[in-house]
Design a protein around this motif. Structure first.
Motif, PDB file in Angstrom:
ATOM      1  N   SER A 114      -3.455  -5.208 -19.562  1.00 39.82           N
ATOM      2  CA  SER A 114      -3.188  -3.858 -20.060  1.00 39.82           C
ATOM      3  C   SER A 114      -4.430  -3.222 -20.678  1.00 39.82           C
ATOM      4  CB  SER A 114      -2.051  -3.878 -21.084  1.00 39.82           C
ATOM      5  OG  SER A 114      -2.354  -4.752 -22.153  1.00 39.82           O
ATOM      6  N   ASN A 115      -5.435  -4.008 -20.974  1.00 41.55           N
ATOM      7  CA  ASN A 115      -6.701  -3.481 -21.496  1.00 41.55           C
ATOM      8  C   ASN A 115      -7.669  -3.090 -20.386  1.00 41.55           C
ATOM      9  OD1 ASN A 115      -5.834  -3.894 -24.111  1.00 41.55           O
ATOM     10  ND2 ASN A 115      -6.803  -5.904 -24.301  1.00 41.55           N
ATOM     11  N   ILE A 116      -7.274  -3.330 -19.123  1.00 43.05           N
ATOM     12  CA  ILE A 116      -8.158  -3.075 -17.992  1.00 43.05           C
ATOM     13  C   ILE A 116      -7.564  -1.961 -17.128  1.00 43.05           C
ATOM     14  CG2 ILE A 116      -9.286  -4.090 -15.975  1.00 43.05           C
ATOM     15  CD1 ILE A 116      -8.894  -6.836 -17.267  1.00 43.05           C
ATOM     16  N   PRO A 117      -8.298  -0.876 -16.880  1.00 42.43           N
ATOM     17  CA  PRO A 117      -7.778   0.189 -16.009  1.00 42.43           C
ATOM     18  C   PRO A 117      -7.417  -0.377 -14.636  1.00 42.43           C
ATOM     19  CG  PRO A 117      -9.795   0.882 -17.119  1.00 42.43           C
ATOM     20  CD  PRO A 117      -9.653  -0.586 -17.374  1.00 42.43           C
ATOM     21  N   PRO A 118      -6.390   0.165 -13.990  1.00 42.12           N
ATOM     22  CA  PRO A 118      -5.964  -0.349 -12.682  1.00 42.12           C
ATOM     23  C   PRO A 118      -7.095  -0.489 -11.672  1.00 42.12           C
ATOM     24  CG  PRO A 118      -4.349   1.211 -13.495  1.00 42.12           C
ATOM     25  CD  PRO A 118      -5.498   1.244 -14.469  1.00 42.12           C
ATOM     26  N   ARG A 119      -8.007   0.483 -11.638  1.00 44.32           N
ATOM     27  CA  ARG A 119      -9.080   0.440 -10.638  1.00 44.32           C
ATOM     28  C   ARG A 119     -10.064  -0.699 -10.881  1.00 44.32           C
ATOM     29  NH1 ARG A 119     -10.373   4.573 -14.121  1.00 44.32           N
ATOM     30  NH2 ARG A 119     -12.395   4.402 -15.174  1.00 44.32           N
ATOM     31  N   ASP A 120     -10.090  -1.218 -12.113  1.00 44.90           N
ATOM     32  CA  ASP A 120     -11.037  -2.275 -12.451  1.00 44.90           C
ATOM     33  C   ASP A 120     -10.400  -3.661 -12.460  1.00 44.90           C
ATOM     34  OD1 ASP A 120     -13.065  -0.398 -12.791  1.00 44.90           O
ATOM     35  OD2 ASP A 120     -12.586  -0.091 -14.910  1.00 44.90           O
ATOM     36  N   ARG A 121      -9.119  -3.745 -12.181  1.00 47.50           N
ATOM     37  CA  ARG A 121      -8.465  -5.053 -12.157  1.00 47.50           C
ATOM     38  C   ARG A 121      -8.857  -5.808 -10.888  1.00 47.50           C
ATOM     39  NH1 ARG A 121      -2.407  -3.781 -14.726  1.00 47.50           N
ATOM     40  NH2 ARG A 121      -3.224  -2.421 -16.396  1.00 47.50           N
ATOM     41  N   PRO A 122      -9.157  -7.109 -10.991  1.00 47.54           N
ATOM     42  CA  PRO A 122      -9.594  -7.881  -9.812  1.00 47.54           C
ATOM     43  C   PRO A 122      -8.419  -8.267  -8.921  1.00 47.54           C
ATOM     44  CG  PRO A 122      -9.498  -9.311 -11.726  1.00 47.54           C
ATOM     45  CD  PRO A 122      -9.167  -7.925 -12.230  1.00 47.54           C
ATOM     46  N   LEU A 123      -7.692  -7.239  -8.491  1.00 44.87           N
ATOM     47  CA  LEU A 123      -6.478  -7.425  -7.706  1.00 44.87           C
ATOM     48  C   LEU A 123      -6.566  -6.586  -6.444  1.00 44.87           C
ATOM     49  CD1 LEU A 123      -3.954  -6.657 -10.596  1.00 44.87           C
ATOM     50  CD2 LEU A 123      -4.744  -8.935  -9.957  1.00 44.87           C
ATOM     51  N   ALA A 124      -5.781  -6.979  -5.449  1.00 52.12           N
ATOM     52  CA  ALA A 124      -5.590  -6.146  -4.262  1.00 52.12           C
ATOM     53  C   ALA A 124      -4.099  -5.935  -4.101  1.00 52.12           C
ATOM     54  CB  ALA A 124      -6.177  -6.818  -3.028  1.00 52.12           C
ATOM     55  N   MET A 125      -3.728  -4.719  -3.701  1.00 51.16           N
ATOM     56  CA  MET A 125      -2.312  -4.387  -3.565  1.00 51.16           C
ATOM     57  C   MET A 125      -2.032  -3.852  -2.173  1.00 51.16           C
ATOM     58  SD  MET A 125      -1.627  -2.562  -7.248  1.00 51.16           S
ATOM     59  CE  MET A 125      -3.229  -1.744  -7.296  1.00 51.16           C
ATOM     60  N   ALA A 126      -0.932  -4.293  -1.598  1.00 46.80           N
ATOM     61  CA  ALA A 126      -0.503  -3.790  -0.292  1.00 46.80           C
ATOM     62  C   ALA A 126       0.951  -3.375  -0.411  1.00 46.80           C
ATOM     63  CB  ALA A 126      -0.683  -4.855   0.783  1.00 46.80           C
ATOM     64  N   PHE A 127       1.169  -2.076  -0.500  1.00 47.45           N
ATOM     65  CA  PHE A 127       2.510  -1.540  -0.568  1.00 47.45           C
ATOM     66  C   PHE A 127       2.748  -0.661   0.655  1.00 47.45           C
ATOM     67  CE2 PHE A 127       1.395  -2.641  -4.905  1.00 47.45           C
ATOM     68  CZ  PHE A 127       2.539  -3.322  -5.328  1.00 47.45           C
ATOM     69  N   GLN A 128       3.917  -0.051   0.733  1.00 46.74           N
ATOM     70  CA  GLN A 128       4.304   0.645   1.957  1.00 46.74           C
ATOM     71  C   GLN A 128       3.326   1.754   2.343  1.00 46.74           C
ATOM     72  OE1 GLN A 128       8.269   2.178   1.973  1.00 46.74           O
ATOM     73  NE2 GLN A 128       8.153   2.880   4.071  1.00 46.74           N
ATOM     74  N   ASN A 129       2.910   2.525   1.372  1.00 47.21           N
ATOM     75  CA  ASN A 129       2.010   3.636   1.671  1.00 47.21           C
ATOM     76  C   ASN A 129       0.569   3.175   1.505  1.00 47.21           C
ATOM     77  OD1 ASN A 129       0.773   6.052   2.061  1.00 47.21           O
ATOM     78  ND2 ASN A 129       1.623   7.062   0.272  1.00 47.21           N
ATOM     79  N   TYR A 130      -0.040   2.684   2.589  1.00 51.30           N
ATOM     80  CA  TYR A 130      -1.380   2.134   2.440  1.00 51.30           C
ATOM     81  C   TYR A 130      -2.498   3.147   2.665  1.00 51.30           C
ATOM     82  CZ  TYR A 130       0.220   0.648   7.181  1.00 51.30           C
ATOM     83  OH  TYR A 130       0.796   0.553   8.417  1.00 51.30           O
ATOM     84  N   LYS A 131      -2.156   4.393   2.912  1.00 52.09           N
ATOM     85  CA  LYS A 131      -3.094   5.520   2.831  1.00 52.09           C
ATOM     86  C   LYS A 131      -4.412   5.285   3.569  1.00 52.09           C
ATOM     87  CE  LYS A 131      -1.328   7.319  -1.554  1.00 52.09           C
ATOM     88  NZ  LYS A 131      -1.615   7.632  -2.971  1.00 52.09           N
ATOM     89  N   LEU A 132      -4.314   4.973   4.844  1.00 54.77           N
ATOM     90  CA  LEU A 132      -5.526   4.924   5.656  1.00 54.77           C
ATOM     91  C   LEU A 132      -5.943   6.355   5.999  1.00 54.77           C
ATOM     92  CD1 LEU A 132      -4.651   2.030   8.126  1.00 54.77           C
ATOM     93  CD2 LEU A 132      -6.032   1.908   6.041  1.00 54.77           C
ATOM     94  N   TYR A 133      -7.232   6.547   6.170  1.00 50.68           N
ATOM     95  CA  TYR A 133      -7.751   7.863   6.515  1.00 50.68           C
ATOM     96  C   TYR A 133      -7.891   7.946   8.030  1.00 50.68           C
ATOM     97  CZ  TYR A 133      -8.607   8.386   1.559  1.00 50.68           C
ATOM     98  OH  TYR A 133      -8.440   8.474   0.195  1.00 50.68           O
ATOM     99  N   LYS A 134      -6.963   8.670   8.647  1.00 48.43           N
ATOM    100  CA  LYS A 134      -6.864   8.668  10.106  1.00 48.43           C
ATOM    101  C   LYS A 134      -8.053   9.325  10.794  1.00 48.43           C
ATOM    102  CE  LYS A 134      -1.819   8.506  10.132  1.00 48.43           C
ATOM    103  NZ  LYS A 134      -0.560   9.137  10.597  1.00 48.43           N
ATOM    104  N   GLU A 135      -8.785  10.171  10.068  1.00 45.89           N
ATOM    105  CA  GLU A 135      -9.952  10.826  10.677  1.00 45.89           C
ATOM    106  C   GLU A 135     -11.183   9.912  10.656  1.00 45.89           C
ATOM    107  OE1 GLU A 135     -10.061  11.912   6.288  1.00 45.89           O
ATOM    108  OE2 GLU A 135      -8.555  11.611   7.866  1.00 45.89           O
TER     109      GLU A 135
END
Length: 237
Positions: free
Chosen positions: A69-90
């Motif tokens: 909780s002291n670490i911002p989500p973007r800085d956590r040493p984790l990888a997440m794969a959920f339904q909306n994986y937001k690939l950039y189609k272009e």
């Protein structure tokens, strides 16, 4: 190391709904833990709190000796794969996989090394110059996994909806998941509402109902009954 410790974890939404109730759990480094339970039991909420996508109402989440909780989500040493994986189609496959590393301003040789290694592991090397919009759903799913892998996460969080309920996607995703665990020694947390799937792929199976853990089963010690049934002696899921 990538031990995860949940201490009296709770989540209550503004409307009063209690999603997670006083959950405590120790997950050891390099485990593949499957969270099993019916829809709405809190299993996905736990993953989202670990990843920082949901706020914590009470309790603590530790990764080794760091309070997450002291670490911002973007800085956590984790990888997440959920339904909306937001690939950039272009963008093409290489650009999608490398994007996060470029944003972190890693040296170009390091980016190329990581992207190539992930592509070889996932069997998508021949697709690197293709636009994502031209790929099959299975290949898009692998690109999303590759984008996560190149970040060298300590822990991989994956929700069953990542496969979008397509059976072919699901089978391929689970095959890739098992290889990631066995060959890359990753700590993986996977959420599912399929008990046979939970037993087949998990080294530890966490059973949940109504926001609480009802049982924790070590796959190596499962009885034949437990391998085919998620119900314990008290009738709990």
């Amino acid at each position: 190391m990538a031990d995860i410790t949940l201490k009296n974890l709770g989540k209550i939404y503004p409307n009063g709904f209690v999603s997670v109730k006083d959950v405590s759990l120790k997950i050891k480094d390099k485990e593949l833990v499957t969270f099993y339970g019916p829809h709405g039991c809190g299993k996905s909420t736990i993953l989202r709190m670990i990843g920082g996508l949901e706020s914590i109402t009470s309790g603590e989440i530790w990764l080794d000796d760091e309070l997450l909780s002291n670490i911002p989500p973007r800085d956590r040493p984790l990888a997440m794969a959920f339904q909306n994986y937001k690939l950039y189609k272009e963008l093409n496959v290489h650009e999608n996989i490398a994007l996060g590393l470029k944003l972190r301003k890693l040296p170009r040789p390091e980016i190329e090394f990581r992207v190539k290694k992930a592509a070889v592991f996932l069997g998508i090397s021949e697709l690197m110059s293709k636009k994502v919009r031209k790929l099959s759903e299975i290949d898009r799913q692998r690109v999303a996994l590759g984008r996560a892998l190149v970040c060298h996460p300590k822990v991989f969080l994956i929700d069953e909806d990542f496969s979008r309920q397509n059976e072919m996607l699901r089978v391929q995703m689970l095959s890739d998941l098992r290889r990631m665990h066995e060959e890359l020694d990753m700590t993986i947390l996977y959420v599912t509402n399929n008990y046979e799937e939970a037993v087949k792929y998990g080294t530890t199976i966490v059973l949940m109902k109504d926001g609480e853990i009802t049982d924790i089963r070590d796959k190596a010690n499962l009885t034949d009954y437990q391998k085919i049934s998620p119900v314990d002696a008290d009738g709990n899921i």
